[in-house]
Enzyme design. Structure first.
Site, short mmCIF file in Angstrom:
data_model
loop_
_atom_site.label_atom_id
_atom_site.label_comp_id
_atom_site.label_asym_id
_atom_site.label_seq_id
_atom_site.Cartn_x
_atom_site.Cartn_y
_atom_site.Cartn_z
N ARG A 5 7.48 5.27 9.65
CA ARG A 5 6.98 6.43 8.90
C ARG A 5 6.24 7.39 9.83
NH1 ARG A 5 3.64 3.25 4.68
NH2 ARG A 5 2.91 5.25 3.92
N LYS A 43 -4.77 11.18 2.46
CA LYS A 43 -4.38 12.30 1.60
C LYS A 43 -4.53 11.93 0.11
CE LYS A 43 -0.13 12.73 3.15
NZ LYS A 43 -0.06 11.61 4.13
#
Ligand code: AMP
Length: 216
Positions: free
Chosen positions: A171, A13
């Site tokens: 995560r 990203k």
């Protein structure tokens, strides 16, 4: 163009958002980057966020929403932005809509960077980040010309403290817990497009640009 890049940690990203921001002439806003700047500067927000980030958990919604609201008061977002790292939960998706509605704006497009766990672990294990300009490199896939030095600005590269395998797995777990509802939400409002982000970064960037120009 108000664009959100959605995807797991390691989907690319940040890398894609930086290139896309240059290409479209829009600001790249990363909640992770803003939080890390606060940690580095030792602000109250940074002090509250550091341990949570090191554990791979999510910083409280109120703190992140306030931080984003402040960032959106900058006039550089008047023609759009590339948002990376937010929203991460359904509650954050509605907060985002609310903050933007108050400014008379809406999200135009959400691109989901679909990535396999195997690729994520490999990418994050070797990720190196520039301490000054935030550019990303990879020890094996995209090494800098000089070891430990950023090609763009010459500053030192470092490994993020949350890029170790234990935190990466945490995560990912947090991400997977939340992502289905976010995908459902943006699908329902017909704003979601998905891409295979296991592919080469250049190919993925081309596809993102195609989707965003079609939408604009
Ligand atoms: P990132 O750079 O997007 O991988 O984010 C790094 C860390 O910052 C995350 O693991 C969270 O601890 C925190 N963070 C970033 N964005 C958010 C968000 N939207 N909500 C809560 N925590 C966040």
């Amino acid at each position: 163009m108000y664009l959100v890049l959605l995807g797991p940690p390691g989907a690319g990203k940040g890398t894609q958002a930086k290139k896309l921001a240059q290409n479209l002439g829009l600001p790249h806003i990363s909640t992770g980057d803003i939080l890390r700047q606060n940690v580095k500067a030792g602000t109250d927000l940074g002090k509250q966020a550091k341990d949570i980030m090191d554990k791979g958990l999510l910083v409280g919604d109120d703190l992140v929403a306030k931080m984003l609201d402040e960032r959106f008061s900058n006039p550089d977002i008047k023609n759009g932005f590339i948002l990376d790292g937010y929203p991460r939960t359904l509650a954050q998706a509605s907060t985002l809509d609310e903050i933007l509605n108050r400014k008379g704006k809406v999200i135009d497009l959400v691109i989901y960077l679909n990535t396999s766990d195997e690729v994520i672990i490999k990418r994050l294990g070797g990720r190196l980040v520039c301490s000054k300009c935030g550019a990303n490199f990879h020890a094996v896939n995209m090494p800098p010309k000089t070891q430990g030095v950023c090609d763009n600005c010459g500053a030192d590269l470092y490994q993020r403290s949350d890029d170790n395998e234990i935190t990466v797995r945490k995560r990912l777990e947090v991400y997977k817990h939340e992502v289905a509802s976010l995908i459902g939400y943006y699908n329902q409002v017909k704003k979601l497009r998905s891409l295979d982000a296991d592919l080469d970064a250049g190919l993925v960037l081309g596809q993102i640009i195609e989707l965003s120009t079609k939408k604009a």
